[in-house]
Design a protein around this motif. Sequence first.
Motif, short mmCIF file in Angstrom:
data_model
loop_
_atom_site.label_atom_id
_atom_site.label_comp_id
_atom_site.label_asym_id
_atom_site.label_seq_id
_atom_site.Cartn_x
_atom_site.Cartn_y
_atom_site.Cartn_z
N THR A 1 0.83 -1.21 0.00
CA THR A 1 0.00 0.00 0.00
C THR A 1 0.86 1.26 0.00
OG1 THR A 1 -1.78 -1.16 1.18
CG2 THR A 1 -1.83 1.25 1.21
N ILE A 2 1.87 1.29 0.86
CA ILE A 2 2.76 2.44 0.93
C ILE A 2 3.49 2.64 -0.39
CG2 ILE A 2 4.86 3.34 2.00
CD1 ILE A 2 3.92 2.12 4.63
N ALA A 3 4.01 1.55 -0.97
CA ALA A 3 4.79 1.65 -2.20
C ALA A 3 3.97 2.19 -3.36
CB ALA A 3 5.38 0.28 -2.55
N VAL A 4 2.76 1.67 -3.53
CA VAL A 4 1.92 2.08 -4.66
C VAL A 4 1.47 3.54 -4.51
CG1 VAL A 4 -0.22 1.64 -5.91
CG2 VAL A 4 1.13 -0.27 -5.08
N ILE A 5 1.01 3.89 -3.32
CA ILE A 5 0.53 5.25 -3.12
C ILE A 5 1.68 6.26 -3.21
CG2 ILE A 5 -0.46 6.83 -1.41
CD1 ILE A 5 -2.26 4.56 -0.50
N ASP A 6 2.83 5.89 -2.70
CA ASP A 6 3.99 6.78 -2.76
C ASP A 6 4.37 7.06 -4.22
OD1 ASP A 6 6.07 8.33 -1.60
OD2 ASP A 6 7.48 6.70 -1.97
N CYS A 7 4.35 6.04 -5.05
CA CYS A 7 4.69 6.20 -6.47
C CYS A 7 3.77 7.20 -7.16
CB CYS A 7 4.62 4.84 -7.16
SG CYS A 7 4.94 4.88 -8.94
N VAL A 8 2.48 7.08 -6.89
CA VAL A 8 1.50 7.95 -7.55
C VAL A 8 1.49 9.35 -6.93
CG1 VAL A 8 -0.96 8.29 -7.98
CG2 VAL A 8 0.07 6.03 -8.29
N ALA A 9 1.63 9.41 -5.61
CA ALA A 9 1.56 10.71 -4.93
C ALA A 9 2.71 11.62 -5.34
CB ALA A 9 1.56 10.50 -3.42
N ILE A 10 3.88 11.05 -5.61
CA ILE A 10 5.02 11.87 -6.02
C ILE A 10 4.73 12.60 -7.32
CG2 ILE A 10 7.39 11.74 -6.89
CD1 ILE A 10 7.89 9.51 -4.86
N ARG B 1 -9.14 10.49 -13.39
CA ARG B 1 -8.28 9.50 -14.02
C ARG B 1 -8.35 8.18 -13.27
NH1 ARG B 1 -3.08 13.47 -14.20
NH2 ARG B 1 -3.79 13.70 -12.03
N ALA B 2 -8.38 7.08 -14.01
CA ALA B 2 -8.31 5.74 -13.43
C ALA B 2 -6.90 5.20 -13.64
CB ALA B 2 -9.34 4.82 -14.07
N LEU B 3 -6.22 4.88 -12.55
CA LEU B 3 -4.84 4.41 -12.59
C LEU B 3 -4.79 2.98 -12.07
CD1 LEU B 3 -3.33 7.57 -10.83
CD2 LEU B 3 -3.79 7.28 -13.28
N TYR B 4 -3.99 2.13 -12.70
CA TYR B 4 -3.94 0.74 -12.28
C TYR B 4 -2.53 0.21 -12.45
CZ TYR B 4 -4.99 0.76 -17.29
OH TYR B 4 -5.00 1.05 -18.63
N THR B 5 -2.24 -0.95 -11.85
CA THR B 5 -0.88 -1.46 -11.78
C THR B 5 -0.66 -2.71 -12.64
OG1 THR B 5 -1.48 -2.70 -9.78
CG2 THR B 5 -0.48 -0.52 -9.48
N GLU C 1 -9.44 9.39 -18.52
CA GLU C 1 -8.35 8.59 -19.05
C GLU C 1 -8.08 7.41 -18.12
OE1 GLU C 1 -4.23 10.40 -17.97
OE2 GLU C 1 -5.52 12.10 -18.42
N THR C 2 -7.44 6.39 -18.68
CA THR C 2 -6.99 5.24 -17.89
C THR C 2 -5.50 5.07 -18.14
OG1 THR C 2 -7.53 3.68 -19.66
CG2 THR C 2 -9.24 4.10 -18.00
N THR C 3 -4.75 4.82 -17.07
CA THR C 3 -3.28 4.81 -17.19
C THR C 3 -2.68 3.69 -16.37
OG1 THR C 3 -3.27 7.22 -17.44
CG2 THR C 3 -1.18 6.18 -16.86
N LEU C 4 -1.73 2.97 -16.97
CA LEU C 4 -1.00 1.94 -16.27
C LEU C 4 0.14 2.58 -15.48
CD1 LEU C 4 -0.28 -1.09 -15.76
CD2 LEU C 4 1.13 -0.97 -17.83
N ILE C 5 0.22 2.25 -14.20
CA ILE C 5 1.28 2.76 -13.32
C ILE C 5 2.32 1.66 -13.12
CG2 ILE C 5 1.83 3.65 -11.03
CD1 ILE C 5 0.18 5.57 -12.74
N THR C 6 3.58 1.98 -13.37
CA THR C 6 4.66 1.02 -13.16
C THR C 6 5.52 1.50 -12.01
OG1 THR C 6 4.69 0.47 -15.51
CG2 THR C 6 6.61 -0.16 -14.20
N LEU C 7 5.64 0.69 -10.97
CA LEU C 7 6.45 1.06 -9.82
C LEU C 7 7.93 0.92 -10.14
CD1 LEU C 7 3.65 0.68 -8.45
CD2 LEU C 7 4.89 -0.16 -6.45
N PRO C 8 8.75 1.83 -9.63
CA PRO C 8 10.20 1.69 -9.85
C PRO C 8 10.72 0.46 -9.14
CG PRO C 8 9.73 3.44 -8.25
CD PRO C 8 8.41 3.02 -8.84
N ARG C 9 11.78 -0.12 -9.70
CA ARG C 9 12.38 -1.30 -9.07
C ARG C 9 13.18 -0.88 -7.84
NH1 ARG C 9 12.35 -5.88 -12.14
NH2 ARG C 9 11.69 -5.65 -14.32
N GLY C 10 13.30 -1.85 -6.91
CA GLY C 10 14.10 -1.59 -5.73
C GLY C 10 13.29 -1.28 -4.52
#
Length: 265
Positions: A52-61, A233-237, A256-265
Amino acid sequence: MSNILVFDSGVGGISVVREIKQLLPSVSIDYLFDNLYYPYGELDEVTLIQRTIAVIDCVAIEHKPQLIVIACNSASTTALPALRAKFDIPIVGVVPAIKPASKLSNSKVIGLLATQGTITRDYVEQLKINHASDCDLVNVGSNELVAMAEALYRGGKISQQRLLDICQPIFEQADVMILGCTHFPLLMECINQIKPPSLVIIDSGLAIAQRVKTLLDARVVKTKAPNDFLNHRALYTKSINDKSLIAALFSEGFNETTLITLPRG
């Protein structure tokens, strides 16, 4: 103009989005659902919190929301303290509506329909102790209902008999039923067809929207210029190949609909 982020693992949080849009029509909404890790109700607590933290952090930035809504009971009952420690913006969680249910019940028997993960959380037992100590609580946990709600949202059909079988323990004993998963309001029409006429059904959607309204700067919400563009916007992983789901999301008013890709690491 205000923008907020609403988060769930699937489409259940759409039920919350609808309430927010009804109450705050001038707010832009990013709806983020972590379909790569769906359903959250089956994750262990450590994984759920970290994810939860990782996904939200990626989008919130990138999107910089002014407020975050955790429209997922599993995440809310587990990850809220960690999320609030991580982010310096308001975060609204979903709380099973045990307190209002206890006030509505004449028989003092209330039912909680939720996922298996939610009904086993200590958080739920504490809510009962704090707000419904004079009531008996009938817990029914079903991850199957989440899948049914997802299918129905996509335009599919579900078994009314199976829905009845799952809800029957509450139907037989309680006079108020709490929908303790944001997916379940998507089943409301079907539930209304099979429930006892006297049974009252409540969920937390409107209360969440009202809390969002309170926390947002009222001056920002009320000063929308005529030409301001609401960018929902609808965002998904995980890539979506389901055309019926895409169509359903656009029918909600997403631009719009957008695929979110989390950074590695």
